[in-house]
Motif scaffolding. Structure first.
Motif, mmCIF file in Angstrom:
data_model
loop_
_atom_site.group_PDB
_atom_site.id
_atom_site.type_symbol
_atom_site.label_atom_id
_atom_site.label_comp_id
_atom_site.label_asym_id
_atom_site.label_seq_id
_atom_site.Cartn_x
_atom_site.Cartn_y
_atom_site.Cartn_z
ATOM 1 N N GLY A 115 -44.838 -40.268 -60.308
ATOM 2 C CA GLY A 115 -45.271 -40.151 -58.908
ATOM 3 C C GLY A 115 -46.698 -40.613 -58.717
ATOM 4 O O GLY A 115 -47.016 -41.337 -57.768
ATOM 5 N N GLY A 116 -47.586 -40.214 -59.622
ATOM 6 C CA GLY A 116 -48.981 -40.634 -59.528
ATOM 7 C C GLY A 116 -49.159 -42.119 -59.731
ATOM 8 O O GLY A 116 -49.919 -42.777 -59.006
ATOM 9 N N ALA A 117 -48.458 -42.666 -60.718
ATOM 10 C CA ALA A 117 -48.574 -44.103 -60.998
ATOM 11 C C ALA A 117 -48.093 -44.931 -59.800
ATOM 12 O O ALA A 117 -48.742 -45.902 -59.403
ATOM 13 C CB ALA A 117 -47.779 -44.465 -62.250
ATOM 14 N N ILE A 118 -46.983 -44.520 -59.209
ATOM 15 C CA ILE A 118 -46.472 -45.269 -58.049
ATOM 16 C C ILE A 118 -47.390 -45.081 -56.847
ATOM 17 O O ILE A 118 -47.635 -46.028 -56.091
ATOM 18 C CB ILE A 118 -45.021 -44.862 -57.736
ATOM 19 C CG1 ILE A 118 -44.093 -45.344 -58.864
ATOM 20 C CG2 ILE A 118 -44.571 -45.448 -56.390
ATOM 21 C CD1 ILE A 118 -42.661 -44.878 -58.733
ATOM 22 N N GLY A 119 -47.932 -43.877 -56.661
ATOM 23 C CA GLY A 119 -48.867 -43.652 -55.555
ATOM 24 C C GLY A 119 -50.058 -44.580 -55.629
ATOM 25 O O GLY A 119 -50.449 -45.210 -54.632
ATOM 26 N N ASN A 147 -57.874 -38.624 -56.364
ATOM 27 C CA ASN A 147 -56.894 -38.386 -55.313
ATOM 28 C C ASN A 147 -55.711 -37.596 -55.864
ATOM 29 O O ASN A 147 -55.703 -37.205 -57.034
ATOM 30 C CB ASN A 147 -56.447 -39.722 -54.713
ATOM 31 C CG ASN A 147 -55.885 -40.646 -55.776
ATOM 32 O OD1 ASN A 147 -55.059 -40.267 -56.590
ATOM 33 N ND2 ASN A 147 -56.352 -41.895 -55.775
ATOM 34 N N VAL A 148 -54.700 -37.368 -55.043
ATOM 35 C CA VAL A 148 -53.520 -36.595 -55.442
ATOM 36 C C VAL A 148 -52.778 -37.284 -56.580
ATOM 37 O O VAL A 148 -52.309 -36.629 -57.515
ATOM 38 C CB VAL A 148 -52.593 -36.349 -54.229
ATOM 39 C CG1 VAL A 148 -51.270 -35.735 -54.650
ATOM 40 C CG2 VAL A 148 -53.289 -35.469 -53.202
ATOM 41 N N ALA A 149 -52.664 -38.602 -56.542
ATOM 42 C CA ALA A 149 -51.981 -39.332 -57.614
ATOM 43 C C ALA A 149 -52.685 -39.103 -58.949
ATOM 44 O O ALA A 149 -52.033 -38.899 -59.980
ATOM 45 C CB ALA A 149 -51.930 -40.829 -57.289
ATOM 46 N N ASP A 150 -54.005 -39.127 -58.931
ATOM 47 C CA ASP A 150 -54.772 -38.887 -60.160
ATOM 48 C C ASP A 150 -54.538 -37.475 -60.691
ATOM 49 O O ASP A 150 -54.442 -37.263 -61.902
ATOM 50 C CB ASP A 150 -56.260 -39.105 -59.918
ATOM 51 C CG ASP A 150 -56.590 -40.532 -59.514
ATOM 52 O OD1 ASP A 150 -55.842 -41.457 -59.884
ATOM 53 O OD2 ASP A 150 -57.601 -40.715 -58.813
ATOM 54 N N ILE A 151 -54.453 -36.500 -59.788
ATOM 55 C CA ILE A 151 -54.170 -35.116 -60.199
ATOM 56 C C ILE A 151 -52.793 -35.060 -60.864
ATOM 57 O O ILE A 151 -52.625 -34.434 -61.920
ATOM 58 C CB ILE A 151 -54.236 -34.161 -58.994
ATOM 59 C CG1 ILE A 151 -55.657 -34.083 -58.444
ATOM 60 C CG2 ILE A 151 -53.705 -32.774 -59.366
ATOM 61 C CD1 ILE A 151 -55.757 -33.377 -57.105
ATOM 62 N N ALA A 152 -51.803 -35.702 -60.255
ATOM 63 C CA ALA A 152 -50.446 -35.690 -60.806
ATOM 64 C C ALA A 152 -50.411 -36.341 -62.187
ATOM 65 O O ALA A 152 -49.767 -35.825 -63.111
ATOM 66 C CB ALA A 152 -49.482 -36.398 -59.851
ATOM 67 N N ILE A 153 -51.095 -37.470 -62.343
ATOM 68 C CA ILE A 153 -51.125 -38.154 -63.637
ATOM 69 C C ILE A 153 -51.795 -37.271 -64.689
ATOM 70 O O ILE A 153 -51.303 -37.145 -65.816
ATOM 71 C CB ILE A 153 -51.834 -39.521 -63.515
ATOM 72 C CG1 ILE A 153 -50.992 -40.475 -62.668
ATOM 73 C CG2 ILE A 153 -52.122 -40.113 -64.892
ATOM 74 C CD1 ILE A 153 -51.721 -41.733 -62.230
ATOM 75 N N THR A 154 -52.901 -36.646 -64.326
ATOM 76 C CA THR A 154 -53.620 -35.779 -65.265
ATOM 77 C C THR A 154 -52.774 -34.570 -65.658
ATOM 78 O O THR A 154 -52.675 -34.227 -66.843
ATOM 79 C CB THR A 154 -54.957 -35.330 -64.654
ATOM 80 O OG1 THR A 154 -55.731 -36.499 -64.338
ATOM 81 C CG2 THR A 154 -55.735 -34.444 -65.602
ATOM 82 N N CYS A 155 -52.156 -33.932 -64.680
ATOM 83 C CA CYS A 155 -51.284 -32.786 -64.985
ATOM 84 C C CYS A 155 -50.097 -33.229 -65.829
ATOM 85 O O CYS A 155 -49.702 -32.534 -66.780
ATOM 86 C CB CYS A 155 -50.796 -32.124 -63.702
ATOM 87 S SG CYS A 155 -52.086 -31.245 -62.807
ATOM 88 N N GLY A 156 -49.525 -34.382 -65.502
ATOM 89 C CA GLY A 156 -48.410 -34.910 -66.291
ATOM 90 C C GLY A 156 -48.801 -35.182 -67.724
ATOM 91 O O GLY A 156 -48.058 -34.867 -68.664
ATOM 92 N N ALA A 157 -49.991 -35.745 -67.926
ATOM 93 C CA ALA A 157 -50.462 -36.010 -69.293
ATOM 94 C C ALA A 157 -50.671 -34.701 -70.050
ATOM 95 O O ALA A 157 -50.302 -34.592 -71.232
ATOM 96 C CB ALA A 157 -51.759 -36.811 -69.247
ATOM 97 N N ALA A 158 -51.227 -33.687 -69.379
ATOM 98 C CA ALA A 158 -51.426 -32.381 -70.028
ATOM 99 C C ALA A 158 -50.081 -31.756 -70.396
ATOM 100 O O ALA A 158 -49.924 -31.208 -71.500
ATOM 101 C CB ALA A 158 -52.223 -31.459 -69.112
ATOM 102 N N LEU A 159 -49.102 -31.846 -69.504
ATOM 103 C CA LEU A 159 -47.769 -31.312 -69.798
ATOM 104 C C LEU A 159 -47.101 -32.076 -70.943
ATOM 105 O O LEU A 159 -46.382 -31.483 -71.752
ATOM 106 C CB LEU A 159 -46.885 -31.357 -68.551
ATOM 107 C CG LEU A 159 -47.234 -30.392 -67.435
ATOM 108 C CD1 LEU A 159 -46.377 -30.662 -66.208
ATOM 109 C CD2 LEU A 159 -47.093 -28.953 -67.903
ATOM 110 N N LEU A 160 -47.338 -33.372 -71.005
ATOM 111 C CA LEU A 160 -46.781 -34.183 -72.091
ATOM 112 C C LEU A 160 -47.361 -33.749 -73.432
ATOM 113 O O LEU A 160 -46.637 -33.623 -74.425
ATOM 114 C CB LEU A 160 -47.074 -35.659 -71.823
ATOM 115 C CG LEU A 160 -46.254 -36.704 -72.533
ATOM 116 C CD1 LEU A 160 -44.770 -36.523 -72.280
ATOM 117 C CD2 LEU A 160 -46.692 -38.093 -72.084
ATOM 118 N N ILE A 161 -48.663 -33.487 -73.471
ATOM 119 C CA ILE A 161 -49.305 -32.997 -74.701
ATOM 120 C C ILE A 161 -48.745 -31.627 -75.069
ATOM 121 O O ILE A 161 -48.408 -31.367 -76.231
ATOM 122 C CB ILE A 161 -50.842 -32.961 -74.525
ATOM 123 C CG1 ILE A 161 -51.382 -34.387 -74.436
ATOM 124 C CG2 ILE A 161 -51.501 -32.196 -75.673
ATOM 125 C CD1 ILE A 161 -52.821 -34.483 -73.945
#
Length: 180
Positions: A115-119, A147-161
């Motif tokens: 979602g963040g990458a596409i945003g 922005n919101v996309a950056d938050i989603a990408i960061t949260c996604g990366a943390a969840l992936l770890i």
């Protein structure tokens, strides 16, 4: 045993139902991201700041680079490089979501990143830059706007770890368990 239809075994659907759940999550992130970017882009002048808290402002900034303005001072070629990288990542993530829809934490992380990458990809294609509007600061120090996309990408990366840490722990416990 799979259900038989003539001489061929029934195959699972190409896009399993849970895949669409992950897609809905990614679409929700994209919509929220684009709505917030549109609001700030329409209601603020470039570099204008609205103070919200002593350490947080809304602002309107354009980032032609990547995260934390990496390569923002390029001559425009970086727009296409980051567009290509994002398209490749989207393709890979879609494949992973399709193949592993039942891995909840893994897929939640991928849906956030997707979602963040596409945003941000939408911004790059439509505007040539990403719209940022969230700014944290303290005593003259400023964290790069995001922005919101950056938050989603960061949260996604943390969840992936986190997913990988938990997978390693499960694997260690499985190996340490004596055979019965």
């Amino acid at each position: 045993m799979p259900e038989q239809h003539g001489n061929t075994a029934a195959r699972p659907p190409f896009f399993p139902p849970r895949f669409w759940m992950w897609m809905a999550g990614a679409v929700l992130i994209i919509v929220l991201d684009q709505l917030t970017k549109s609001y700030f882009d329409s209601n603020m002048a470039y570099a204008e700041r609205w103070s919200v808290l002593p350490f947080f402002d809304f602002t309107l900034l354009y980032n032609p680079g990547a995260a934390f303005s990496f390569l923002a001072d390029g001559q425009g070629w970086q727009r296409w490089l980051f567009t290509a990288i994002a398209l490749g990542a989207v393709g890979l993530i879609l494949q992973l979501l399709r193949r592993h829809p039942g891995q909840t934490l893994f897929c939640a992380s991928l849906a956030c990143i997707l979602g963040g990458a596409i945003g941000n990809l939408i911004d790059r294609i439509m505007h040539g830059h990403v719209v940022d509007f969230l700014l944290f600061h303290w005593a003259g120090w400023h964290f790069p706007a995001f922005n919101v996309a950056d938050i989603a990408i960061t949260c996604g990366a943390a969840l992936l770890i986190l997913d990988e840490i938990l997978r390693i722990r499960r694997e260690r416990r499985r190996r340490a368990k004596p055979a019965a």
